[in-house]
Design a protein around this motif. Structure first.
Motif, PDB file in Angstrom:
ATOM      1  N   ILE A 126       0.824  -1.212   0.000  1.00 54.92           N
ATOM      2  CA  ILE A 126       0.000   0.000   0.000  1.00 54.92           C
ATOM      3  C   ILE A 126       0.859   1.264   0.000  1.00 54.92           C
ATOM      4  N   TRP A 127       1.834   1.334   0.893  1.00 60.14           N
ATOM      5  CA  TRP A 127       2.614   2.572   0.995  1.00 60.14           C
ATOM      6  C   TRP A 127       3.963   2.463   0.294  1.00 60.14           C
ATOM      7  N   GLU A 129       4.196   0.786  -2.480  1.00 60.47           N
ATOM      8  CA  GLU A 129       3.777   0.764  -3.898  1.00 60.47           C
ATOM      9  C   GLU A 129       4.584  -0.251  -4.709  1.00 60.47           C
ATOM     10  N   TYR A 150      -1.014 -10.594   1.972  1.00 60.97           N
ATOM     11  CA  TYR A 150      -1.610  -9.267   1.833  1.00 60.97           C
ATOM     12  C   TYR A 150      -3.115  -9.342   2.073  1.00 60.97           C
TER      13      TYR A 150
ATOM     14  N   LYS B  14      -4.816   4.017   1.615  1.00 58.52           N
ATOM     15  CA  LYS B  14      -3.832   4.770   0.834  1.00 58.52           C
ATOM     16  C   LYS B  14      -3.935   6.270   1.065  1.00 58.52           C
ATOM     17  N   LEU B  16      -3.876   7.616   3.837  1.00 62.22           N
ATOM     18  CA  LEU B  16      -2.879   7.918   4.858  1.00 62.22           C
ATOM     19  C   LEU B  16      -1.503   7.940   4.213  1.00 62.22           C
ATOM     20  N   ARG B  17      -0.740   8.969   4.474  1.00 62.14           N
ATOM     21  CA  ARG B  17       0.595   9.048   3.918  1.00 62.14           C
ATOM     22  C   ARG B  17       1.622   8.757   5.007  1.00 62.14           C
ATOM     23  N   PRO B  18       2.690   8.062   4.688  1.00 61.07           N
ATOM     24  CA  PRO B  18       3.733   7.829   5.700  1.00 61.07           C
ATOM     25  C   PRO B  18       4.278   9.154   6.229  1.00 61.07           C
TER      26      PRO B  18
END
Lengths: 166, 174
Positions: A126-127, A129, A150, B14, B16-18
């Motif tokens: 998700i983060w 990518e 996942y 998604k 939410l951003r790191p």
């Protein structure tokens, strides 16, 4: 001019991806200082190992963080002067506005509850990518295993958050 | 949970951003990259670039040639030096030869110094390089015996110096 554009490209790449690397490292490390060291060492090692003169592939950096975190966990815990001298920064995993803060805390709490093998895959997908193929390469697992973990991880997260998000 | 619900949940996650990395960490990453060695050029199949391979061969050959030249000089000077019997004989000494100061000093130094090199062991091994794969190495263990004799005082200093010489050898892979 070419050197400047390379430097500018590097700085852009660092600013774009450092947060993702740090998120992954924070989940692996025991403290903020270790997490930042992991990111720095992984970026440096991945740069050296990469065959290109530009920034290394992000999957390679994630894989290096993963491997180095395992090595770090095996070594004796060592407190550095930097960690003693400076107060520990709040280890929030996500950027959030005032309105999102509660949601951010909810998700972060849920992420910490699910097993690590699911958490790392969810983070990378998700983060980070990454594709499932890249996640498999990063963690040393088959692509299908990455996809299964996942799905399990996201299902668990949704259960924990009890439909707050969706 | 079916796929549409999964997709909706993913979309929300998604959003939410790191958390952004601190400027200190950004600076460390940029500085670390500046101090990193330049990546060696490789071809797409992972083998070393031909130009780099020649550089490596020269890097090995150059000191080896220098060592051979030095050895030749030493052997040559050893051959020209009078033997012990000649030095200790009571025969009348030859007329004094007038030489230039540096040459005299060099000859005197060569007379006082004896170096013997003994090859103790020699073997070949293969090491695994993370960048280049297997590398074949020849390892020679030498024992150098250096004897320095001061003719004026009669003092002799002897040292035994172990030395290991590792030379990469071209590795043929099939």
């Amino acid at each position: 001019m070419e050197v400047e554009s390379t430097e500018a490209k590097w700085q852009k790449w660092v600013r774009e991806h450092a947060a993702k690397f740090l998120l992954f490292a924070r989940q692996k490390a025991r403290c903020e200082a270790d997490a930042q060291d992991l990111v720095q060492e992984a970026v440096l090692e991945a740069t050296q190992r990469s065959s290109t003169s530009g920034p290394p592939p992000t999957a390679l950096v994630f894989a290096t963080i993963h491997r180095r975190a395992i090595d770090l966990a095996r070594r004796e815990d060592r407190r550095t002067g930097r960690e003693r001298a400076t107060p520990q920064a709040a280890e929030t995993w996500f950027d959030s506005t005032v309105e999102q803060r509660e949601l951010e805390q909810l998700i972060e709490g849920a992420m910490k509850q699910i097993p690590e093998i699911y958490r790392e895959v969810v983070t990378l997908k998700i983060w980070g990518e990454l594709t499932f193929a890249e996640i498999g390469e990063t963690l040393g697992i088959p692509q299908n295993t990455a996809a299964s973990r996942y799905r399990y991880g996201v299902t668990e997260l949704r259960k924990i958050t009890k439909g707050v998000l969706a | 949970m079916n796929d549409p619900e999964l997709n909706v949940f993913e979309t929300e996650l998604k959003k939410l951003r790191p958390a952004k990395a601190s400027e200190e960490l950004i600076t460390r990453l940029m500085e670390g990259r500046q101090h990193a060695p330049v990546p060696t050029p490789t071809r797409k199949d992972g083998r070393a670039h031909p130009g780099l391979l020649w550089k490596r061969i020269l890097w090995v050959l150059a000191p080896a040639c220098a060592a051979l030249v030095l050895l030749g000089v030493l052997l040559n000077s050893d051959r020209n030096r009078p033997t012990r019997a000649e030095r200790t004989s009571t025969a009348p000494e030859p007329p004094v030869r007038i030489t230039s100061a540096p040459e005299a000093a060099r000859e005197e130094a060569e007379d006082a110094l004896e170096i013997d090199r003994y090859l103790v062991a020699s073997f070949e091994t293969v090491a695994e390089s993370p960048e280049r794969g297997p590398v074949r190495l020849r390892v020679d263990q030498w024992l150098d015996t250096v004897v320095f004799k001061d003719a004026d005082t009669g003092i002799a200093i002897e040292r035994h110096i172990p030395r290991v010489q590792v030379v990469p050898v071209r590795f043929e892979s099939y």
